[in-house]
Design a protein around this motif. Structure first.
Motif, PDB file in Angstrom:
ATOM      1  N   ARG A 106       0.834  -1.204   0.000  1.00 52.76           N
ATOM      2  CA  ARG A 106       0.000   0.000   0.000  1.00 52.76           C
ATOM      3  C   ARG A 106       0.869   1.255   0.000  1.00 52.76           C
ATOM      4  O   ARG A 106       0.622   2.208  -0.737  1.00 52.76           O
ATOM      5  CB  ARG A 106      -0.914  -0.004   1.222  1.00 52.76           C
ATOM      6  CG  ARG A 106      -1.880   1.170   1.274  1.00 52.76           C
ATOM      7  CD  ARG A 106      -2.677   1.132   2.561  1.00 52.76           C
ATOM      8  NE  ARG A 106      -3.524  -0.037   2.624  1.00 52.76           N
ATOM      9  CZ  ARG A 106      -4.774  -0.066   2.191  1.00 52.76           C
ATOM     10  NH1 ARG A 106      -5.305   1.018   1.656  1.00 52.76           N
ATOM     11  NH2 ARG A 106      -5.488  -1.162   2.287  1.00 52.76           N
ATOM     12  N   MET A 107       1.918   1.257   0.815  1.00 47.11           N
ATOM     13  CA  MET A 107       2.791   2.421   0.887  1.00 47.11           C
ATOM     14  C   MET A 107       3.670   2.526  -0.357  1.00 47.11           C
ATOM     15  O   MET A 107       4.005   3.626  -0.806  1.00 47.11           O
ATOM     16  CB  MET A 107       3.655   2.349   2.146  1.00 47.11           C
ATOM     17  CG  MET A 107       2.859   2.415   3.441  1.00 47.11           C
ATOM     18  SD  MET A 107       1.814   3.881   3.549  1.00 47.11           S
ATOM     19  CE  MET A 107       3.039   5.170   3.660  1.00 47.11           C
ATOM     20  N   GLN A 108       4.042   1.403  -0.932  1.00 46.94           N
ATOM     21  CA  GLN A 108       4.812   1.431  -2.175  1.00 46.94           C
ATOM     22  C   GLN A 108       4.009   2.082  -3.294  1.00 46.94           C
ATOM     23  O   GLN A 108       4.552   2.839  -4.105  1.00 46.94           O
ATOM     24  CB  GLN A 108       5.233   0.005  -2.559  1.00 46.94           C
ATOM     25  CG  GLN A 108       6.334  -0.570  -1.687  1.00 46.94           C
ATOM     26  CD  GLN A 108       6.627  -2.024  -1.992  1.00 46.94           C
ATOM     27  OE1 GLN A 108       5.833  -2.712  -2.642  1.00 46.94           O
ATOM     28  NE2 GLN A 108       7.758  -2.521  -1.516  1.00 46.94           N
ATOM     29  N   GLU A 109       2.723   1.789  -3.342  1.00 41.72           N
ATOM     30  CA  GLU A 109       1.860   2.415  -4.348  1.00 41.72           C
ATOM     31  C   GLU A 109       1.816   3.935  -4.151  1.00 41.72           C
ATOM     32  O   GLU A 109       1.823   4.697  -5.119  1.00 41.72           O
ATOM     33  CB  GLU A 109       0.454   1.826  -4.260  1.00 41.72           C
ATOM     34  CG  GLU A 109       0.372   0.381  -4.730  1.00 41.72           C
ATOM     35  CD  GLU A 109      -0.998  -0.225  -4.513  1.00 41.72           C
ATOM     36  OE1 GLU A 109      -1.841   0.446  -3.870  1.00 41.72           O
ATOM     37  OE2 GLU A 109      -1.228  -1.354  -4.975  1.00 41.72           O
ATOM     38  N   LEU A 110       1.796   4.365  -2.900  1.00 41.25           N
ATOM     39  CA  LEU A 110       1.772   5.793  -2.599  1.00 41.25           C
ATOM     40  C   LEU A 110       3.058   6.465  -3.067  1.00 41.25           C
ATOM     41  O   LEU A 110       3.024   7.519  -3.705  1.00 41.25           O
ATOM     42  CB  LEU A 110       1.569   5.990  -1.099  1.00 41.25           C
ATOM     43  CG  LEU A 110       1.360   7.421  -0.615  1.00 41.25           C
ATOM     44  CD1 LEU A 110       0.150   8.053  -1.282  1.00 41.25           C
ATOM     45  CD2 LEU A 110       1.193   7.441   0.899  1.00 41.25           C
ATOM     46  N   TRP A 111       4.185   5.848  -2.778  1.00 38.11           N
ATOM     47  CA  TRP A 111       5.476   6.420  -3.204  1.00 38.11           C
ATOM     48  C   TRP A 111       5.611   6.395  -4.720  1.00 38.11           C
ATOM     49  O   TRP A 111       6.204   7.298  -5.319  1.00 38.11           O
ATOM     50  CB  TRP A 111       6.630   5.674  -2.530  1.00 38.11           C
ATOM     51  CG  TRP A 111       6.840   6.118  -1.113  1.00 38.11           C
ATOM     52  CD1 TRP A 111       6.072   5.794  -0.034  1.00 38.11           C
ATOM     53  CD2 TRP A 111       7.868   6.993  -0.629  1.00 38.11           C
ATOM     54  NE1 TRP A 111       6.567   6.407   1.089  1.00 38.11           N
ATOM     55  CE2 TRP A 111       7.656   7.136   0.765  1.00 38.11           C
ATOM     56  CE3 TRP A 111       8.941   7.634  -1.229  1.00 38.11           C
ATOM     57  CZ2 TRP A 111       8.494   7.937   1.561  1.00 38.11           C
ATOM     58  CZ3 TRP A 111       9.776   8.420  -0.433  1.00 38.11           C
ATOM     59  CH2 TRP A 111       9.544   8.573   0.941  1.00 38.11           C
ATOM     60  N   ALA A 112       5.064   5.382  -5.357  1.00 36.43           N
ATOM     61  CA  ALA A 112       5.110   5.307  -6.820  1.00 36.43           C
ATOM     62  C   ALA A 112       4.301   6.442  -7.443  1.00 36.43           C
ATOM     63  O   ALA A 112       4.714   7.042  -8.447  1.00 36.43           O
ATOM     64  CB  ALA A 112       4.568   3.954  -7.287  1.00 36.43           C
ATOM     65  N   ARG A 113       3.167   6.766  -6.849  1.00 32.99           N
ATOM     66  CA  ARG A 113       2.351   7.870  -7.358  1.00 32.99           C
ATOM     67  C   ARG A 113       3.073   9.206  -7.196  1.00 32.99           C
ATOM     68  O   ARG A 113       2.945  10.100  -8.037  1.00 32.99           O
ATOM     69  CB  ARG A 113       0.995   7.895  -6.645  1.00 32.99           C
ATOM     70  CG  ARG A 113       0.097   6.717  -7.002  1.00 32.99           C
ATOM     71  CD  ARG A 113      -1.272   6.850  -6.359  1.00 32.99           C
ATOM     72  NE  ARG A 113      -2.094   5.685  -6.606  1.00 32.99           N
ATOM     73  CZ  ARG A 113      -2.777   5.461  -7.734  1.00 32.99           C
ATOM     74  NH1 ARG A 113      -2.731   6.353  -8.715  1.00 32.99           N
ATOM     75  NH2 ARG A 113      -3.500   4.369  -7.892  1.00 32.99           N
ATOM     76  N   ILE A 114       3.811   9.335  -6.116  1.00 27.62           N
ATOM     77  CA  ILE A 114       4.593  10.559  -5.910  1.00 27.62           C
ATOM     78  C   ILE A 114       5.654  10.688  -7.001  1.00 27.62           C
ATOM     79  O   ILE A 114       5.835  11.758  -7.587  1.00 27.62           O
ATOM     80  CB  ILE A 114       5.246  10.549  -4.520  1.00 27.62           C
ATOM     81  CG1 ILE A 114       4.182  10.725  -3.441  1.00 27.62           C
ATOM     82  CG2 ILE A 114       6.306  11.640  -4.400  1.00 27.62           C
ATOM     83  CD1 ILE A 114       4.710  10.594  -2.032  1.00 27.62           C
ATOM     84  N   LEU A 115       6.368   9.609  -7.271  1.00 23.21           N
ATOM     85  CA  LEU A 115       7.408   9.630  -8.301  1.00 23.21           C
ATOM     86  C   LEU A 115       6.818   9.975  -9.658  1.00 23.21           C
ATOM     87  O   LEU A 115       7.352  10.827 -10.390  1.00 23.21           O
ATOM     88  CB  LEU A 115       8.117   8.272  -8.350  1.00 23.21           C
ATOM     89  CG  LEU A 115       9.238   8.127  -9.381  1.00 23.21           C
ATOM     90  CD1 LEU A 115      10.328   9.174  -9.165  1.00 23.21           C
ATOM     91  CD2 LEU A 115       9.829   6.710  -9.321  1.00 23.21           C
ATOM     92  N   ALA A 116       5.701   9.345 -10.003  1.00 23.65           N
ATOM     93  CA  ALA A 116       5.053   9.623 -11.286  1.00 23.65           C
ATOM     94  C   ALA A 116       4.587  11.072 -11.352  1.00 23.65           C
ATOM     95  O   ALA A 116       4.736  11.741 -12.388  1.00 23.65           O
ATOM     96  CB  ALA A 116       3.870   8.678 -11.486  1.00 23.65           C
TER      97      ALA A 116
END
Length: 279
Positions: A106-116
Motif C-alpha cells: 500500500r505504501m509502495q503504491e503511494l510512493w510510486a504515485r509521488i514519483l510519477a
C-alpha cells in the motif's frame, strides 16, 4: 551462537504462519540478522563479520526489490501523452534513499504515485514532505483513506475539512436547548477520536477543532464530498460549523490517496445538523 537459531526452518506466509508460537516468530527474525542458514550461506560456525556480511546482503537485496516495485508501479502511473521533466538530482537521490525502505504494498503504491507525479510536474512534494511521509505507517495510511472519505470542500475553498458538527451562538434558537453543540459521531464512520489523534501526530491534521465564521441565514453552502455533493443551508443567523483541518502534508497526500467512500457520513450530517440546516 545457538544451534536452535540456525537450524530453525524459515516460516512461510499463510494460515499456518498465523498459528505458530511467539518463540518461533522470534527465531525467524534471525534470518534478517544473518543468523539463519540459507541455500548459499551456512550460519553455523560462521564468524560475526560473515554474518554481518550476510545481513547486509539480504538487506541490500530487499532494498533493491522495494525500489524496483516502486519504479514499476510508477511506470504504470506515468502517462505517455504528457511531456515529462527531469527530476532534480538531490530530490531523486533522497527519494530513492528513503523509498528503498518502504516495504508494504500500500505504501509502495503511494510512493510510486509521488514519483510519477514529480516526473509529470515537479515541485508538488518537497524533501521535507518526503521525510515526514517516510514515517507514515500502513495503519496511518488506512486512517487517512477513511478521513478523506468524510472530508469535504466548502464552496470555492480548496482546503479539505472534516465537519464535526455545529454550534449555536445565541438568539432565541439557543435559549431552549440543553446544549448549543450538535456533534457528528465520526467513530460510526470508521474515524474514531484516537484515529484523529494519530493523524494529528503524523502531521496530516492540524491539532484541535476549528470554527467557521458566523454563517449567513438562508445562504446555501456547497459541500463537495468524495462520493456526493450536498447543499447545506443555515436556517437562522447564529450558526458556526466545527471542523478538523488538513495540514499542507495532508492536502498533498489527498491528491494521491483514494478516499474510502462513506455513505454513512452523509446520513449523519442530515440527522445531526437537520435541526439547524436544510438539505
Amino acid at each position: 551462537m545457538s544451534d536452535e537459531t540456525t537450524s530453525q526452518p524459515l516460516l512461510t506466509s499463510g494460515t499456518e504462519d498465523n498459528e505458530v508460537s511467539a518463540r518461533k516468530k522470534a527465531l525467524v527474525l534471525g534470518r534478517f540478522l544473518g543468523m539463519a542458514s540459507t541455500t548459499d550461506f551456512q550460519a553455523h560456525g560462521s564468524s560475526t563479520s560473515q554474518r554481518a556480511g550476510q545481513r547486509l546482503k539480504l538487506q541490500t537485496s530487499e532494498y533493491q526489490q522495494n525500489l524496483e516495485t516502486i519504479y514499476k508501479l510508477a511506470l504504470s502511473y506515468t502517462p505517455s501523452d504528457v511531456t515529462g521533466t527531469d527530476l532534480d538530482p538531490d530530490w531523486r537521490h533522497q527519494f530513492f534513499q528513503m523509498a528503498e525502505q518502504i516495504y508494504s504494498r500500500r505504501m509502495q503504491e503511494l510512493w510510486a504515485r509521488i514519483l510519477a507525479s514529480e516526473i509529470v510536474k515537479p515541485g508538488h512534494f518537497s524533501l521535507r514532505t518526503l521525510h515526514t511521509l517516510k514515517q507514515l505507517t500502513q495503519r496511518e495510511a488506512q486512517l487517512l483513506e477513511r478521513a478523506l472519505g468524510v472530508a469535504c470542500q466548502i464552496n470555492d475553498d480548496g482546503r479539505l475539512k472534516i465537519i464535526t458538527g455545529c454550534r449555536v451562538t445565541g438568539g432565541i434558537t439557543g435559549i431552549f436547548r440543553k446544549s448549543p453543540q450538535s456533534s457528528i459521531n465520526l467513530s460510526a464512520c470508521g474515524v474514531p477520536y484516537s484515529g484523529i489523534l494519530t493523524l494529528v501526530d503524523a502531521g496530516i491534521l492540524h491539532r484541535g477543532e476549528f470554527e467557521t465564521g458566523l454563517l449567513s441565514a438562508k445562504v446555501p453552502l456547497a459541500l463537495s464530498l468524495p462520493d456526493k455533493h450536498l447543499q447545506l443551508t443555515p436556517k437562522h443567523p447564529h450558526l458556526l460549523l466545527n471542523y478538523y483541518s488538513f495540514t499542507t502534508l495532508g492536502e498533498e497526500l489527498s491528491r494521491l490517496v483514494v478516499a474510502s467512500s462513506n455513505s454513512r457520513y452523509g446520513a449523519l450530517l442530515r440527522s445531526q445538523l437537520g435541526r439547524d440546516f436544510s438539505f
